[in-house]
Design a protein around this motif. Structure first.
Motif, PDB file in Angstrom:
ATOM      1  N   PHE A   5       0.829  -1.211   0.000  1.00  0.00           N
ATOM      2  CA  PHE A   5       0.000   0.000   0.000  1.00  0.00           C
ATOM      3  C   PHE A   5       0.860   1.257   0.000  1.00  0.00           C
ATOM      4  O   PHE A   5       0.630   2.188  -0.763  1.00  0.00           O
ATOM      5  N   VAL A   6       1.872   1.268   0.886  1.00  0.00           N
ATOM      6  CA  VAL A   6       2.733   2.445   1.001  1.00  0.00           C
ATOM      7  C   VAL A   6       3.422   2.718  -0.335  1.00  0.00           C
ATOM      8  O   VAL A   6       3.434   3.843  -0.839  1.00  0.00           O
ATOM      9  N   PHE A   7       3.942   1.662  -0.932  1.00  0.00           N
ATOM     10  CA  PHE A   7       4.653   1.832  -2.188  1.00  0.00           C
ATOM     11  C   PHE A   7       3.714   2.308  -3.290  1.00  0.00           C
ATOM     12  O   PHE A   7       4.018   3.236  -4.030  1.00  0.00           O
ATOM     13  N   TYR A   8       2.532   1.678  -3.374  1.00  0.00           N
ATOM     14  CA  TYR A   8       1.593   1.973  -4.451  1.00  0.00           C
ATOM     15  C   TYR A   8       1.097   3.418  -4.367  1.00  0.00           C
ATOM     16  O   TYR A   8       1.014   4.113  -5.366  1.00  0.00           O
ATOM     17  N   SER A  45       4.494  -1.199 -10.940  1.00  0.00           N
ATOM     18  CA  SER A  45       4.497  -0.880  -9.518  1.00  0.00           C
ATOM     19  C   SER A  45       4.451  -2.164  -8.688  1.00  0.00           C
ATOM     20  O   SER A  45       5.198  -2.314  -7.709  1.00  0.00           O
ATOM     21  N   ALA A  46       3.592  -3.096  -9.097  1.00  0.00           N
ATOM     22  CA  ALA A  46       3.472  -4.369  -8.373  1.00  0.00           C
ATOM     23  C   ALA A  46       4.762  -5.173  -8.475  1.00  0.00           C
ATOM     24  O   ALA A  46       5.236  -5.738  -7.483  1.00  0.00           O
ATOM     25  N   VAL A  47       5.355  -5.198  -9.683  1.00  0.00           N
ATOM     26  CA  VAL A  47       6.597  -5.970  -9.883  1.00  0.00           C
ATOM     27  C   VAL A  47       7.706  -5.405  -8.995  1.00  0.00           C
ATOM     28  O   VAL A  47       8.409  -6.151  -8.304  1.00  0.00           O
ATOM     29  N   ILE A  48       7.844  -4.069  -8.989  1.00  0.00           N
ATOM     30  CA  ILE A  48       8.912  -3.459  -8.195  1.00  0.00           C
ATOM     31  C   ILE A  48       8.711  -3.761  -6.706  1.00  0.00           C
ATOM     32  O   ILE A  48       9.647  -4.133  -6.006  1.00  0.00           O
ATOM     33  N   THR A  49       7.477  -3.617  -6.219  1.00  0.00           N
ATOM     34  CA  THR A  49       7.229  -3.876  -4.799  1.00  0.00           C
ATOM     35  C   THR A  49       7.550  -5.318  -4.450  1.00  0.00           C
ATOM     36  O   THR A  49       8.236  -5.597  -3.458  1.00  0.00           O
TER      37      THR A  49
END
Lengths: 280, 296
Positions: free
Chosen positions: B122-125, B168-172
């Motif tokens: 969540f924080v990253f997204y 974004s999902a891949v990086i997280t």
């Protein structure tokens, strides 16, 4: 010494992260569009040639048909809106609990997702004129809570009510049934399961879900109330402070209502079941 | 050997009793689930979500759940590749003679391993991911692509209009898995005996050469089983990005359930799909381990 160094490094990193996080909200609240302070979101959509629409699946507002395409009342509204704007439409399915943060951080331009206007939500986003009204209703378990026919009979500490988190159904349940025990779930299918498994006495949701459920499980569920017990305005939500975009949306609602198009589509999705064959 | 080995293989009365008890327990639970839940079971509805016949194109296409599985695979693959790069770099930094490198890597690993993945996502997204995407110009990039490159890239990364979310999902995921991979790399390098380092130094090798020619090849062999296990873990962990609406297997399943209210059938199918995928990977890993052990 080593511990001190570790702590110092961790603290520094946290500070950097915090600065990142804190840097974000003021930029958003003070300007209408994150990328450019001057232009309206409307201009940006026209320039991009695509409007990005945020929504979550709610039957029959927005659902996936058997082939994976989105259909439903909201989907038709979004497509018509985009057509009248002369742009393409791009659907961004988003979990309901995170839909407002996603709008604020610019993941999409507008929420067209059967969102009821509430003062709390209105503090964070701007709403257009309402294009539809939605009511809350209730469906109850015939084995666990038989023969009840008023809200008061459900407003007891022994009663358990299942609702979907973050919806106005959750608020309505809290306001109308303050004494009852309320269980919150992330997905509507979980609330239904809870009711069918006899772990909840009743389920509160926006129409027509309760009526549909009572029809499908006629021997186990019933509708305790004849009518919806609330009537809530449904509107488009956009980021705050963008008067151009709001003005366009307000007038789109007025024009489309005056032509009867919205009423016609609402009737098709909420009062008929012709579309059921598309999903199962 | 033959005589000693056989008693362990014999099935005793106790084994039979235990097996019967387990089978009876499972059967009873299945029976209760099928009858006691007052649920209208409809398994025929599920097939369409695995494979569907596209009438306009006249061919068979993957259904919604199969599409979700493909997205899960894409997600796991890219997160695995990126996570390995991040993890190897962080792992090498963890054993570096430089204090700053060691501390930076230790902070990263400590920060990630001591926070719940759900919160990180969540924080990253919502905060960090956006700024990275904006800085990289991802949105502008995907819109400026020609149709051919678009088609090619969507084969690799899924639908291009959802590319920023996917990235974004891949990086997280890669950042989360990278922290665990870093520990595997560190442990692998540290497991190589001191004598190997000393021998390398005696031969006149510097640290970098010793690492490349002597230590890493040995460490790699010890790391491989653990790394392979971590990749399987990525497949399972990828379910978590359904909370930021990446259309992977879990998210597709939830959407279908909201539409059809067929929760039990869909969840069971999803369970089987994840199991088949990860179990196949486990078998592959076991073969790899056997092959490596044979060679070593």
């Amino acid at each position: 010494m080593k511990l001190f160094r570790h702590t110092a490094t961790a603290a520094l990193l946290c500070l950097v992260l915090l600065a990142q996080g804190c840097g974000q909200p003021p930029r958003e609240s003070s300007t209408p569009a994150p990328s450019d302070a001057r232009t309206s979101q409307l201009e940006e959509i026209l320039k991009r040639g695509t409007i990005r629409v945020g929504f979550d699946t709610f039957k029959p507002w927005a659902i996936k048909d058997r082939d994976g395409n989105y259909i439903g009342f909201e989907i038709e509204v979004a497509k018509k809106l985009a057509e009248d704007m002369g742009v393409d439409v791009e659907f961004v399915p988003t979990k309901w609990s995170g839909i407002i943060p996603a709008l604020l951080t610019g993941k999409f331009d507008i929420i067209i997702g059967g969102m009821s206007v509430t003062p709390a939500r209105n503090l964070k986003v701007n709403f257009s004129a309402p294009y539809e009204f939605s009511g809350m209703s209730m469906v109850a378990s015939g084995t666990l809570a038989p023969g009840r026919d008023s809200l008061e009979q459900f407003n007891t500490p022994e009663t358990t009510i299942a609702v979907r988190l973050g919806t106005t159904a959750a608020e309505a349940a809290k306001n109308f049934l303050p004494k009852a025990k309320i269980l919150f779930f992330d997905e509507e299918s979980q609330t239904i399961q809870e009711l069918l498994n006899n772990r909840a006495h009743a389920l509160v949701a926006s129409s027509p879900l309760p009526a549909n459920l009572a029809a499908e499980y006629a021997n186990r569920l019933y509708l305790p109330l004849d009518d919806d017990f609330t009537s809530e305005p449904i509107a488009f939500a956009v980021r705050k402070g963008d008067l151009d975009f709001l003005n366009w949306l307000d007038n789109w609602v007025r024009v489309t209502l005056s032509k009867g198009w919205l009423q016609n589509r609402y009737h098709y999705w909420f009062a008929t079941s012709e579309w059921e064959s598309l999903i199962e | 050997m033959k005589d000693k080995g056989s008693p362990a293989r014999r099935i005793t009365l106790l084994d039979i009793a235990l097996l019967t008890a387990i089978a009876a327990g499972t059967a009873y639970m299945a029976y209760r689930a099928a009858t006691g839940l007052n649920y209208h079971w409809r398994w025929d509805a599920v097939w369409h979500y695995l494979f569907r016949f596209d009438e306009t194109a006249g061919t068979w296409r993957p259904g919604l759940l199969a599409e979700g599985l493909i997205t899960t695979l894409r997600l796991s693959l890219w997160a695995g590749v990126l996570g390995t790069v991040i993890g190897t770099a962080a792992g090498l930094m963890r054993v570096s003679p430089r204090l700053l490198s060691r501390q930076l890597a230790a902070t990263y690993v400590g920060l990630i391993r001591n926070t719940p993945p759900l919160v990180l996502i969540f924080v990253f997204y919502f905060f960090i991911g956006d700024q990275i995407m904006h800085w990289l110009g991802v949105d502008h990039f995907t819109r400026s692509l020609s149709d051919e490159t678009r088609a090619g890239m969507s084969w690799l990364f899924g639908r291009m209009d959802r590319f920023p979310q996917f990235l974004s999902a891949v990086i997280t995921l890669a950042l989360i898995e990278g922290a665990y991979i870093a520990e595997i790399v560190r442990a692998g390098i540290q497991s190589v005996e001191r004598g190997q380092w000393e021998a390398a130094t005696a031969l006149g090798m510097g640290r970098a050469r010793a690492m490349r020619h002597i230590v890493l090849p040995q460490a790699m062999q010890r790391m491989l089983p653990a790394l392979a296990g971590q990749f399987i873990s990525i497949i399972k962990d990828s379910a978590i990005v359904s909370v930021i609406s990446i259309e992977e297997l879990t998210f597709q399943a939830q959407q279908i359930m909201t539409t059809t209210y067929r929760s039990f059938e869909i969840w069971t199918t999803v369970l089987v799909m994840y199991f088949v995928l990860t179990f196949a990977c486990s078998l592959a890993v076991r073969r790899l381990e056997v092959a490596l052990a044979g060679r070593g």
